[in-house]
Motif scaffolding. Structure first.
Motif, PDB file in Angstrom:
ATOM      1  N   ARG A   1       0.899  -1.771   0.389  1.00  0.00           N
ATOM      2  CA  ARG A   1      -0.311   0.288  -0.161  1.00  0.00           C
ATOM      3  C   ARG A   1       0.821   1.414  -0.007  1.00  0.00           C
ATOM      4  NH1 ARG A   1      -4.278  -2.247   4.894  1.00  0.00           N
ATOM      5  NH2 ARG A   1      -5.607  -3.465   3.430  1.00  0.00           N
ATOM      6  N   ALA A   2       2.080   0.870   0.851  1.00  0.00           N
ATOM      7  CA  ALA A   2       3.154   2.515   0.448  1.00  0.00           C
ATOM      8  C   ALA A   2       3.477   2.649  -0.857  1.00  0.00           C
ATOM      9  CB  ALA A   2       4.235   2.298   1.683  1.00  0.00           C
ATOM     10  N   ILE A   3       3.531   1.622  -1.259  1.00  0.00           N
ATOM     11  CA  ILE A   3       4.339   1.564  -2.964  1.00  0.00           C
ATOM     12  C   ILE A   3       3.076   1.833  -3.647  1.00  0.00           C
ATOM     13  CG2 ILE A   3       5.278   0.238  -4.266  1.00  0.00           C
ATOM     14  CD1 ILE A   3       6.662  -1.223  -2.675  1.00  0.00           C
ATOM     15  N   ARG A   4       1.347   1.361  -3.747  1.00  0.00           N
ATOM     16  CA  ARG A   4       1.520   1.860  -4.961  1.00  0.00           C
ATOM     17  C   ARG A   4       0.651   4.018  -4.053  1.00  0.00           C
ATOM     18  NH1 ARG A   4      -3.684  -3.064  -4.483  1.00  0.00           N
ATOM     19  NH2 ARG A   4      -1.999  -4.137  -5.820  1.00  0.00           N
ATOM     20  N   ALA A   5       0.428   4.243  -2.907  1.00  0.00           N
ATOM     21  CA  ALA A   5       0.394   5.654  -2.433  1.00  0.00           C
ATOM     22  C   ALA A   5       1.360   6.371  -2.540  1.00  0.00           C
ATOM     23  CB  ALA A   5      -0.176   5.733  -1.322  1.00  0.00           C
ATOM     24  N   ARG A   6       2.292   6.241  -3.053  1.00  0.00           N
ATOM     25  CA  ARG A   6       3.452   6.900  -3.592  1.00  0.00           C
ATOM     26  C   ARG A   6       3.675   7.735  -4.868  1.00  0.00           C
ATOM     27  NH1 ARG A   6       8.637   6.406  -1.144  1.00  0.00           N
ATOM     28  NH2 ARG A   6       9.391   6.845  -3.471  1.00  0.00           N
ATOM     29  N   ASP A   7       3.630   9.252  -4.690  1.00  0.00           N
ATOM     30  CA  ASP A   7       4.554   9.646  -6.115  1.00  0.00           C
ATOM     31  C   ASP A   7       4.327   9.278  -7.203  1.00  0.00           C
ATOM     32  OD1 ASP A   7       3.626  11.582  -7.975  1.00  0.00           O
ATOM     33  OD2 ASP A   7       3.880  13.147  -6.808  1.00  0.00           O
ATOM     34  N   PRO A   8       4.244   8.874  -8.091  1.00  0.00           N
ATOM     35  CA  PRO A   8       4.727   8.193  -9.339  1.00  0.00           C
ATOM     36  C   PRO A   8       5.980   8.833  -9.408  1.00  0.00           C
ATOM     37  CG  PRO A   8       3.049   8.320 -10.753  1.00  0.00           C
ATOM     38  CD  PRO A   8       3.031   9.430  -8.593  1.00  0.00           C
ATOM     39  N   ARG A   9       6.074  10.329  -9.652  1.00  0.00           N
ATOM     40  CA  ARG A   9       7.110  11.287  -9.267  1.00  0.00           C
ATOM     41  C   ARG A   9       8.550  11.445  -8.669  1.00  0.00           C
ATOM     42  NH1 ARG A   9       3.485  16.641 -11.178  1.00  0.00           N
ATOM     43  NH2 ARG A   9       2.492  15.133  -9.342  1.00  0.00           N
ATOM     44  N   THR A  10       7.786  10.667  -7.463  1.00  0.00           N
ATOM     45  CA  THR A  10       8.687  10.661  -6.777  1.00  0.00           C
ATOM     46  C   THR A  10       9.998   9.313  -6.418  1.00  0.00           C
ATOM     47  OG1 THR A  10       9.589  11.420  -4.450  1.00  0.00           O
ATOM     48  CG2 THR A  10       7.019  10.030  -4.587  1.00  0.00           C
ATOM     49  N   LEU A  11      11.286   9.896  -6.147  1.00  0.00           N
ATOM     50  CA  LEU A  11      12.257   9.020  -6.575  1.00  0.00           C
ATOM     51  C   LEU A  11      12.621   8.117  -4.518  1.00  0.00           C
ATOM     52  CD1 LEU A  11      13.880   8.711  -9.734  1.00  0.00           C
ATOM     53  CD2 LEU A  11      11.959   7.425  -8.312  1.00  0.00           C
ATOM     54  N   ALA A  12      11.993   9.491  -3.241  1.00  0.00           N
ATOM     55  CA  ALA A  12      12.572   9.473  -2.029  1.00  0.00           C
ATOM     56  C   ALA A  12      11.848   8.278  -1.561  1.00  0.00           C
ATOM     57  CB  ALA A  12      11.810  10.313  -1.862  1.00  0.00           C
TER      58      ALA A  12
ATOM     59  N   GLU B   1      14.544  -5.916   4.352  1.00  0.00           N
ATOM     60  CA  GLU B   1      16.098  -6.373   3.444  1.00  0.00           C
ATOM     61  C   GLU B   1      15.000  -5.898   1.885  1.00  0.00           C
ATOM     62  OE1 GLU B   1      16.909 -10.668   3.813  1.00  0.00           O
ATOM     63  OE2 GLU B   1      18.173 -10.050   5.961  1.00  0.00           O
ATOM     64  N   LEU B   2      13.935  -6.286   1.738  1.00  0.00           N
ATOM     65  CA  LEU B   2      13.305  -6.093   0.515  1.00  0.00           C
ATOM     66  C   LEU B   2      13.306  -4.230   0.496  1.00  0.00           C
ATOM     67  CD1 LEU B   2      11.886  -6.768  -1.956  1.00  0.00           C
ATOM     68  CD2 LEU B   2       9.687  -7.035  -0.585  1.00  0.00           C
ATOM     69  N   ARG B   3      12.727  -3.737   1.805  1.00  0.00           N
ATOM     70  CA  ARG B   3      12.947  -1.894   2.340  1.00  0.00           C
ATOM     71  C   ARG B   3      14.415  -1.382   1.598  1.00  0.00           C
ATOM     72  NH1 ARG B   3      11.830  -0.293   7.096  1.00  0.00           N
ATOM     73  NH2 ARG B   3      14.353  -0.408   6.672  1.00  0.00           N
ATOM     74  N   GLU B   4      15.183  -2.252   1.733  1.00  0.00           N
ATOM     75  CA  GLU B   4      16.564  -1.480   2.000  1.00  0.00           C
ATOM     76  C   GLU B   4      17.019  -1.566   0.278  1.00  0.00           C
ATOM     77  OE1 GLU B   4      17.980   0.478   3.827  1.00  0.00           O
ATOM     78  OE2 GLU B   4      16.155  -0.145   5.408  1.00  0.00           O
TER      79      GLU B   4
ATOM     80  N   ASN C   1      15.197   0.700  -2.041  1.00  0.00           N
ATOM     81  CA  ASN C   1      15.390   2.324  -1.355  1.00  0.00           C
ATOM     82  C   ASN C   1      16.967   2.466  -1.985  1.00  0.00           C
ATOM     83  OD1 ASN C   1      13.421   2.741   0.145  1.00  0.00           O
ATOM     84  ND2 ASN C   1      14.751   2.330   2.001  1.00  0.00           N
ATOM     85  N   GLU C   2      17.930   1.010  -2.241  1.00  0.00           N
ATOM     86  CA  GLU C   2      18.943   1.174  -2.870  1.00  0.00           C
ATOM     87  C   GLU C   2      18.319   1.179  -5.097  1.00  0.00           C
ATOM     88  OE1 GLU C   2      21.241  -1.955  -2.283  1.00  0.00           O
ATOM     89  OE2 GLU C   2      21.462  -1.850  -0.790  1.00  0.00           O
ATOM     90  N   LEU C   3      17.137   0.196  -5.117  1.00  0.00           N
ATOM     91  CA  LEU C   3      17.099   0.954  -6.045  1.00  0.00           C
ATOM     92  C   LEU C   3      16.341   2.152  -6.244  1.00  0.00           C
ATOM     93  CD1 LEU C   3      16.443  -0.365  -9.440  1.00  0.00           C
ATOM     94  CD2 LEU C   3      14.234  -0.731  -7.951  1.00  0.00           C
ATOM     95  N   LEU C   4      16.182   2.986  -6.222  1.00  0.00           N
ATOM     96  CA  LEU C   4      15.332   4.278  -5.761  1.00  0.00           C
ATOM     97  C   LEU C   4      16.518   4.842  -5.892  1.00  0.00           C
ATOM     98  CD1 LEU C   4      11.977   4.512  -3.502  1.00  0.00           C
ATOM     99  CD2 LEU C   4      12.772   4.221  -5.853  1.00  0.00           C
ATOM    100  N   ALA C   5      17.493   4.847  -5.454  1.00  0.00           N
ATOM    101  CA  ALA C   5      18.678   5.533  -4.869  1.00  0.00           C
ATOM    102  C   ALA C   5      18.866   5.476  -6.492  1.00  0.00           C
ATOM    103  CB  ALA C   5      19.803   5.158  -3.899  1.00  0.00           C
ATOM    104  N   ARG C   6      19.476   4.675  -7.036  1.00  0.00           N
ATOM    105  CA  ARG C   6      20.393   3.907  -7.967  1.00  0.00           C
ATOM    106  C   ARG C   6      19.102   4.727  -9.388  1.00  0.00           C
ATOM    107  NH1 ARG C   6      20.582  -1.053  -6.880  1.00  0.00           N
ATOM    108  NH2 ARG C   6      19.456  -1.923  -8.207  1.00  0.00           N
ATOM    109  N   MET C   7      17.810   5.190  -9.107  1.00  0.00           N
ATOM    110  CA  MET C   7      16.612   5.673 -10.516  1.00  0.00           C
ATOM    111  C   MET C   7      17.451   7.214 -10.095  1.00  0.00           C
ATOM    112  SD  MET C   7      13.842   3.084  -9.857  1.00  0.00           S
ATOM    113  CE  MET C   7      12.653   4.576 -11.078  1.00  0.00           C
ATOM    114  N   ARG C   8      17.373   7.703  -8.887  1.00  0.00           N
ATOM    115  CA  ARG C   8      17.536   9.274  -8.970  1.00  0.00           C
ATOM    116  C   ARG C   8      19.126   9.859  -9.509  1.00  0.00           C
ATOM    117  NH1 ARG C   8      16.516   8.166  -3.533  1.00  0.00           N
ATOM    118  NH2 ARG C   8      18.094   7.806  -2.606  1.00  0.00           N
TER     119      ARG C   8
END
Length: 456
Positions: free
Chosen positions: A198-209, A221-224, A227-234
């Motif tokens: 639900r947290a992933i679905r509720a996120r704004d698709p434009r944010t990579l926070a 571990e999955l969350r981290e 987050n590593e994937l989001l950091a690479r995408m940023r």
């Protein structure tokens, strides 16, 4: 329609299957226990009946005599209405009295006063037999005899079924409670996964926070990892935004120049001015076209989804073809362009048009920055494809910077700063290493692609 797999269903299946197997074993154990309990209870009745009958045996008229009290057999009568049989035998095994000549126990006559049991079939009936050996208590005679009592199994089976029903109700109740607790436990265990979804679905698709959500260790571990994937995408998005900004700046300046030159030419009446403006616009358009081609090449090389299909290439033929394509332009500018190839040509797996573009960029850079002699060379052991020139070269401390897009070593307005970046991307696509070194004579620059693991 493709049925989606479910982690909830998988956990429930793999946990319920052992629970069902355990329940089946418990039911089987309950049935065996009920049978043993019923047998013990009715065997006690057989024991009491044989003992009551043995106590009534007397010696009278030179023979064994039995006055059977009704209570001796009534104790075997139950609501199941079993059929009861008894028999008295003397020491020689001769039938004395009874309502049926029951056979002996399969193990043989009872020893002493011990009571023995046996399951047998008599006259088409399944019987439970109890055999007791005894001796007359008269002081004048110690005659031995044997009492045999048997009854049908209806009462045993009814008692076993009643005991099983009682145990089965208990087992089913415990199984239902265990299944309910199991379902609730799985739902509670998967609740953090639901919160994460639900947290992933509720996120704004434009944010990579990064995701900030308290989770158990396994999901943390999955969350981290997310987050590593989001950091690479940023980082990728930052590079893309910087690239777009640099590209727009590089394109805006020459386009603005073309527009200004065209407006100035429109105010002129002299045809010579018009021709001069057209030549300038043509040169500017050529530069813009070349820049656009380089931007498209760099974008495609930086695309992680780009997986070209390689073919076997002859490096000698590729080097000669590239020199042939650029010889006229270099000759027009007074540049001596040549090629050096070994007797035996090395072969690699790659894309001919990309390597030709890489060599073309290196030749064009060398020509633009003052080289008068350019040599395209193929080496073996190790396999190297390089371009050497006698130009001003690049200082060693600035060579890595030159691989960045839009970084130029001079203020040449015709340069875009993309040539070496494209060559570096082509090298990475082919698994090669790009190197920048001083030329052999110490003046100029040698740039090449080293293909490791390629033989002659």
């Amino acid at each position: 329609m493709i049925r989606r797999d479910s982690l909830y269903r998988r956990l429930l299946t793999w946990l319920l299957l052992p629970l069902l197997a355990l329940g089946g074993l418990m039911v089987l154990q309950a049935w065996l226990d009920a049978r043993r309990t019923a047998d013990r209870a009715h065997d006690r009745l057989l024991e009491a009946a044989t003992l009551a009958i043995a106590e009534q045996v007397q010696w009278q008229d030179d023979r064994l005599w039995l006055d059977l009290p009704p209570a001796a057999l009534e104790m075997l009568a139950t609501d199941a209405e079993e059929r009861v049989f008894y028999a008295l035998f003397d020491a020689r095994g001769r039938f004395v009295t009874g309502n049926a000549a029951l056979p002996p126990a399969p193990e043989g006559p009872a020893a002493g006063d011990a009571l023995r049991y046996a399951d047998l079939e008599h006259r088409g009936l399944d019987l439970r037999l109890g055999v007791r050996g005894a001796r007359l208590e008269d002081w004048r005679r110690g005659e031995r005899f044997e009492v045999r009592v048997a009854h049908t199994r209806e009462g045993r089976e009814r008692l076993a079924a009643e005991l099983l029903r009682a145990n089965l109700a208990y087992i089913l109740g415990m199984a239902a409670l265990a299944a309910a607790l199991l379902v609730l436990a799985i739902r509670a265990a998967l609740a953090p996964l639901t919160r994460l979804r639900r947290a992933i679905r509720a996120r704004d698709p434009r944010t990579l926070a990064p995701l900030e959500l308290p989770l158990p260790r396994e999901l943390a571990e999955l969350r981290e990892a997310l987050n590593e994937l989001l950091a690479r995408m940023r980082r990728v998005r930052a590079n893309q935004e910087r690239f777009i900004g640099d590209a727009s700046h590089q394109l805006r300046t020459p386009l603005a120049g073309l527009t200004a030159r065209a407006e100035l030419a429109l105010r002129q009446e002299d045809p010579d001015r018009w021709r001069e403006a057209l030549e300038t616009i043509h040169a500017g358009g050529t530069r813009i076209s070349r820049l656009a081609v380089q931007l498209l090449s760099l974008t495609r090389l930086n695309n992680p989804e780009y997986h070209p299909e390689f073919a076997r290439l002859d490096l000698n033929a590729l080097a000669r073809e590239t020199v042939r394509l650029h010889w006229a332009g270099c000759h027009r500018d007074g540049v001596d362009l040549g090629v050096e190839t070994p007797a035996t040509s090395p072969a690699i797996q790659g894309l001919d048009w990309q390597l030709e573009e890489a060599l073309g960029n290196l030749i064009d850079n060398a020509r633009r920055y003052g080289a008068r002699r350019i040599t395209v060379r193929v080496r073996t052991e190790p396999t190297i494809l390089e371009v050497e020139d006698d130009g001003p070269g690049i200082p060693a401390e600035r060579r890595l910077l030159m691989l960045r897009p839009f970084h130029r070593g001079s203020d040449d307005p015709d340069g875009s700063g993309l040539g070496l970046a494209i060559v570096d991307g082509i090298a990475r696509t082919h698994g090669a290493r790009l190197f920048l070194e001083d030329a052999a004579d110490g003046r100029g620059l040698r740039i090449g692609l080293h293909f490791p693991g390629v033989g002659r």
